[in-house]
Design a protein around this motif. Structure first.
Motif, short mmCIF file in Angstrom:
data_model
loop_
_atom_site.label_atom_id
_atom_site.label_comp_id
_atom_site.label_asym_id
_atom_site.label_seq_id
_atom_site.Cartn_x
_atom_site.Cartn_y
_atom_site.Cartn_z
N GLY A 100 0.79 -1.23 0.00
CA GLY A 100 0.00 0.00 0.00
C GLY A 100 0.82 1.28 0.00
N ALA A 101 2.14 1.16 0.12
CA ALA A 101 2.99 2.36 0.12
C ALA A 101 3.09 2.92 -1.29
CB ALA A 101 4.39 2.01 0.64
N ASP A 102 3.13 4.22 -1.39
CA ASP A 102 3.27 4.90 -2.67
C ASP A 102 4.76 5.05 -2.96
OD1 ASP A 102 3.15 6.43 -4.94
OD2 ASP A 102 2.15 8.12 -4.01
N ALA A 103 5.32 4.11 -3.69
CA ALA A 103 6.77 4.06 -3.93
C ALA A 103 7.29 5.31 -4.64
CB ALA A 103 7.12 2.81 -4.73
N LEU A 104 6.48 5.96 -5.43
CA LEU A 104 6.92 7.14 -6.15
C LEU A 104 7.13 8.34 -5.24
CD1 LEU A 104 4.85 6.91 -9.44
CD2 LEU A 104 7.24 6.32 -9.07
N ASN A 105 6.60 8.29 -4.03
CA ASN A 105 6.79 9.39 -3.10
C ASN A 105 8.05 9.25 -2.25
OD1 ASN A 105 4.67 11.08 -3.78
ND2 ASN A 105 3.22 9.91 -2.56
N TYR A 106 8.72 8.11 -2.32
CA TYR A 106 9.98 7.95 -1.60
C TYR A 106 11.08 8.61 -2.43
CZ TYR A 106 8.01 4.76 1.81
OH TYR A 106 7.28 4.21 2.83
N HIS A 107 11.69 9.64 -1.89
CA HIS A 107 12.65 10.43 -2.65
C HIS A 107 13.74 10.90 -1.70
CE1 HIS A 107 14.34 13.52 -5.19
NE2 HIS A 107 13.80 14.51 -4.51
N GLY A 108 14.99 10.55 -2.01
CA GLY A 108 16.11 10.99 -1.18
C GLY A 108 16.87 9.84 -0.57
#
Length: 102
Positions: free
Chosen positions: A5-13
């Motif tokens: 359910g995690a939005d992988a595209l929002n992980y940044h950095g």
């Protein structure tokens, strides 16, 4: 390996992970070095006792997530050889800074 359910595209950095309290300082120093050198967002220092690679270290040990392949900006950064060298230099400086902090 994101949670369901995690939005992988929002992980940044960048982020660092550790298992035992005595490795927290190394994880913090490493993340600071990555943030200074790379200008990518510093996500967090995260205590994780469920990661096998950190379970029984004989030396100071952390896991470094330099950037995320799923994020378009991070992916571009990871594919550039000059930025790969920056990742390596930041981690080398983090190790040196850790041992100089005693």
């Amino acid at each position: 390996a994101h949670a369901v359910g995690a939005d992988a595209l929002n992980y940044h950095g960048s982020m660092t992970l550790y298992n035992y309290y005595y490795n927290q300082k190394l994880a913090e120093i490493m993340l600071d070095n990555l943030g200074e050198k790379l200008k990518l967002p510093k996500i967090r220092v995260w205590k994780r006792s469920d990661l096998t690679v950190l379970r029984c270290p004989q030396v100071p040990s952390i896991l470094v997530e330099t950037a995320f392949l799923m994020h378009p900006d991070d992916n571009w950064y990871l594919l550039q050889s000059e930025h790969q060298k920056e990742f390596a230099e930041a981690m080398m400086n983090g190790i040196v800074n850790y041992f100089l902090s005693f």
